[in-house]
Design an enzyme around this catalytic site. Structure first.
Site, PDB file in Angstrom:
ATOM      1  N   GLU A 133      -8.910  10.954   9.289  1.00 52.53           N
ATOM      2  CA  GLU A 133      -9.012   9.504   9.578  1.00 52.53           C
ATOM      3  C   GLU A 133      -7.643   8.912   9.915  1.00 52.53           C
ATOM      4  OE1 GLU A 133     -11.799   6.981   7.586  1.00 52.53           O
ATOM      5  OE2 GLU A 133     -13.145   8.652   7.194  1.00 52.53           O
ATOM      6  N   ARG A 147       1.128   4.762   0.960  1.00 50.72           N
ATOM      7  CA  ARG A 147       0.451   5.789   1.742  1.00 50.72           C
ATOM      8  C   ARG A 147       1.017   7.138   1.309  1.00 50.72           C
ATOM      9  NH1 ARG A 147      -2.042   4.908   6.802  1.00 50.72           N
ATOM     10  NH2 ARG A 147      -1.793   7.157   6.895  1.00 50.72           N
ATOM     11  N   LYS A 195     -13.840  -1.695   3.923  1.00 50.81           N
ATOM     12  CA  LYS A 195     -12.791  -1.716   4.961  1.00 50.81           C
ATOM     13  C   LYS A 195     -13.199  -0.911   6.197  1.00 50.81           C
ATOM     14  CE  LYS A 195      -8.173  -0.734   4.219  1.00 50.81           C
ATOM     15  NZ  LYS A 195      -7.096   0.290   4.143  1.00 50.81           N
ATOM     16  N   GLU A 234       0.860  -1.188   0.000  1.00 48.08           N
ATOM     17  CA  GLU A 234       0.000   0.000   0.000  1.00 48.08           C
ATOM     18  C   GLU A 234       0.891   1.231   0.000  1.00 48.08           C
ATOM     19  OE1 GLU A 234      -1.655   1.401   3.772  1.00 48.08           O
ATOM     20  OE2 GLU A 234      -3.562   1.795   2.768  1.00 48.08           O
ATOM     21  N   HIS A 261     -12.300   4.740   9.136  1.00 46.62           N
ATOM     22  CA  HIS A 261     -11.394   4.583  10.275  1.00 46.62           C
ATOM     23  C   HIS A 261     -11.899   5.365  11.469  1.00 46.62           C
ATOM     24  CE1 HIS A 261      -9.132   3.995   6.608  1.00 46.62           C
ATOM     25  NE2 HIS A 261      -8.313   3.224   7.277  1.00 46.62           N
ATOM     26  N   SER A 318       2.122   1.762   9.714  1.00 46.77           N
ATOM     27  CA  SER A 318       1.234   2.872   9.357  1.00 46.77           C
ATOM     28  C   SER A 318       0.033   2.949  10.289  1.00 46.77           C
ATOM     29  CB  SER A 318       0.758   2.740   7.902  1.00 46.77           C
ATOM     30  OG  SER A 318      -0.038   1.589   7.764  1.00 46.77           O
TER      31      SER A 318
END
Ligand SMILES: O=C1C[C@@](O)(C(=O)O)C[C@@H](O)[C@@H]1O
Length: 253
Positions: A88, A53, A175, A51, A148, A236
């Site tokens: 988030e 970021r 997610k 991923e 999140h 992360s």
């Protein structure tokens, strides 16, 4: 029926039966990018996805995009493109127009196969974001709609409603990453995840963050979560295990 989704040409097949390990790439500049990719290269066998970021990049995001896409060409693993906003738990306060612009600029790079978009942003500017989601699908990209909460674990009804809403908006994967305050919060997240994944075709990534929630990153047979986030170098989010330890733990499940 067992649901499996192959990620175009990458050899990576997502399914809840065989969950995959994703590590975040969080460089702030080119030097860190090289260092982190070196770590990923060394641990390649324990890593299925990466991923990026993008919110960790310190300079102009478009420079980050060209540096990262250039380096990722040789990694041969599917990459999730994420700009996590400060609201988030991310590192950047970014205007929606720049958020959108960066995503559109990245569409031409085949390494970015999946896009993590925050449900709350999508809902804020529904018409504009609908066009973006449609563009992503037109480019054969997968959409993860995410939510999140770094403070708390919402009620079971709220968590289910979030997952259902993400699915209804056209997510290929839903997610949910939330923070537990008690063991019961971890249990609730895992139960909601299990309920969702047993009753829906759409695949899910669910996480109870922090030390308390570590088991939600491991006991994926219970939750049905199809990707677990781990570290190759920098974490992360709180609670991520090293990729090699997670691989061993997943094999014993
Ligand atoms: O959404 C997630 C999950 C995550 O927050 C975690 O808890 O592992 C880590 C993030 O990088 C990723 O985008």
């Amino acid at each position: 029926m067992m649901k499996m989704k192959p990620l175009n040409g990458s050899g990576c097949i997502l399914s809840k039966e065989q969950p995959k390990i994703c590590v975040p790439l969080t460089p702030s500049d080119e030097k860190e990018l090289k260092q982190q990719l070196e770590m990923i290269h060394r641990q390649s066998a324990d890593i299925d996805l990466i991923e990026w970021r993008a919110d960790y990049w310190q300079g102009e995001l478009k420079d980050g995009l060209s540096a990262v896409s250039n380096q990722l060409q040789n990694i041969h693993k599917p990459v999730i493109f994420t700009i996590r906003t400060a609201a988030e738990g991310g590192e950047k306060d970014i205007a929606l127009s720049e958020y959108e612009h960066m995503i559109r600029m990245s569409l031409k790079f085949p390494c970015f196969m999946m896009y993590d978009l925050q449900l709350m942003l999508v809902k804020q500017k529904a018409d504009r974001m609908r066009m973006l989601l449609d563009d992503l699908h037109r480019h054969n990209k997968w959409i993860i709609l995410s939510y999140h909460d770094f403070q708390a674990t919402p009620s079971n009804e709220q968590m289910l409603a979030i997952l259902n809403e993400q699915e209804a908006l056209g997510a290929d994967l839903v997610k949910l990453a939330v923070m537990p305050q008690t063991e019961m919060d971890v249990k609730r997240l895992m139960e909601v995840s299990s309920l969702f994944t047993q009753t829906h075709e759409t695949m899910a990534i669910t996480i109870s963050m922090g030390e308390l929630g570590v088991k939600s990153r491991i006991q994926l047979k219970e939750t049905g979560s199809c990707i677990s986030f781990a570290t190759a170098s920098a974490a992360s989010a709180p609670g991520q295990l090293p990729a090699s330890s997670l691989r061993k733990l997943l094999q014993t499940q």
